[in-house]
Write an enzyme that holds these catalytic residues in place. Structure first.
Site, PDB file in Angstrom:
ATOM      1  N   HIS A   1      -8.097  -4.745  -1.339  1.00  0.00           N
ATOM      2  CA  HIS A   1      -6.898  -4.066  -0.851  1.00  0.00           C
ATOM      3  C   HIS A   1      -6.451  -4.711   0.465  1.00  0.00           C
ATOM      4  CE1 HIS A   1      -4.176  -0.615  -0.901  1.00  0.00           C
ATOM      5  NE2 HIS A   1      -4.306  -0.580   0.416  1.00  0.00           N
TER       6      HIS A   1
ATOM      7  N   ASP B   1      -9.840  -4.165  -5.487  1.00  0.00           N
ATOM      8  CA  ASP B   1      -9.213  -3.017  -4.831  1.00  0.00           C
ATOM      9  C   ASP B   1      -9.515  -1.757  -5.645  1.00  0.00           C
ATOM     10  OD1 ASP B   1      -7.569  -1.149  -3.601  1.00  0.00           O
ATOM     11  OD2 ASP B   1      -5.718  -2.293  -3.887  1.00  0.00           O
TER      12      ASP B   1
ATOM     13  N   SER C   1       0.837  -1.196   0.000  1.00  0.00           N
ATOM     14  CA  SER C   1       0.000   0.000   0.000  1.00  0.00           C
ATOM     15  C   SER C   1       0.878   1.255   0.000  1.00  0.00           C
ATOM     16  CB  SER C   1      -0.973  -0.043   1.180  1.00  0.00           C
ATOM     17  OG  SER C   1      -1.987   0.919   1.047  1.00  0.00           O
TER      18      SER C   1
END
Length: 317
Positions: free
Chosen positions: A285, A255, A157
């Site tokens: 995600h 995501d 991320s």
């Protein structure tokens, strides 16, 4: 394919909470409260905390080495791991399990960086801390346990974003010792128009991370001086991606950030950077951090190991 049924079951079990102001201190405490006790974590032969001196100050680093037959300080290839958390969450403990799995899967020494967080530490504190740890490794070599071979930047991320930004900054300074970059569902475009990518619309709700929540989660970073137009914040805006290290980019089907990560991979390929982009079906995600106990997503660690050890790929064969 649909969202993985186990992920769907867990998401459905979460209580519905009305949106409100985010409290970094309370949210960090909540994350820390979920960390398993040391005896309940994935076993790794050698784990040690140390403090690395850098130009930005002392940076806490947790070092992992899975080779039980080797001395704790034996030289090996190195991974610098950068955790996610939208620049204001996460730390050495919350992502300890990811670092442990990376060490076991790859056989490399993993240096997990406890970089400073927004809003207390303004942009570019996180980038400076990670850069400083890489510079320390380059300067210390065998003294730090790095054999001078593989030096990979791995992040999930926002940590993936920091990884590629640091690789770019070092390249711009003529330092091309980083051999790989591995980006798990990176946030590479913080120019937050929700219509800018189809995945932002298709995956807007119901998959854990929601499109409407991305801007509030990044607000602490913006308030700390991060400009979405700056390539150090949105690396997809960098005009020249040539010369960067070979990349592995893993994205999740559900995501909202899927398309920006995949576009960044294509731009790297177009710039001549050897790049593998792999979309994990049925995943949202954070699947490496939260769902690697599912075999389908634990495979990300094996894929990372294969990428880091594929000399033929690096040679272009």
């Amino acid at each position: 394919m649909p969202l993985h049924p186990e992920i769907a079951r867990i998401l459905a079990s979460f209580p519905h909470e009305e949106p409100g102001p985010l409290d970094p201190v309370a949210m960090r405490a909540g994350e820390e409260s979920q960390v398993p006790a040391p005896d309940d974590r994935h076993p790794v032969a050698h784990v040690a905390d140390r403090v690395v001196p850098t130009a930005a100050g002392d940076v806490p680093v947790r070092v992992y080495f899975a080779d039980a037959q080797a001395e704790p300080d034996a030289a090996a290839g190195a991974i610098v791991y950068i955790h996610g958390g939208a620049y204001f969450l996460g730390g050495l403990n919350t992502h300890d399990h990811v670092a442990r799995q990376l060490a076991t899967a790859t056989g490399l020494r993993v240096f997990s960086v406890g970089y400073r967080l927004a809003p207390e530490h303004p942009f570019p504190a996180a980038i400076d801390d990670v850069t400083g740890v890489v510079e320390w490794l380059l300067g210390s070599g065998h003294g730090a346990g790095w054999d001078g071979g593989v030096l990979a930047l791995v992040g999930d991320s926002s940590g993936g974003t920091v990884a590629t930004v640091v690789a770019s900054a070092l390249h711009d300074r003529g330092i091309d010792r980083v051999t790989h970059q591995v980006l798990y569902y990176p946030s590479v475009d913080l120019d937050l128009n929700p219509d800018r990518y189809p995945s932002m619309v298709e995956n807007a709700t119901g998959y854990g991370m929601e499109t409407a929540g991305i801007a509030p989660f990044n607000q602490f970073y913006f308030d700390s001086g991060a400009d979405p137009q700056d390539p150090r914040v949105s690396p997809i805006k960098r005009s020249d991606l040539s010369g960067l290290p070979p990349a592995l980019i893993l994205t999740g089907e559900f995501d909202p950030m899927r398309d920006e990560g995949e576009l960044y991979g294509r731009r790297l390929q177009d710039a001549g950077v050897r790049t593998v982009v792999h979309r994990y079906e049925g995943a949202g995600h954070g699947f490496v951090q939260h769902f690697s106990w599912l075999p389908e997503y634990g495979a990300a660690f094996a894929e990372t190991a294969a990428f880091l050890n594929d000399d033929a790929f690096l040679r272009g064969e």
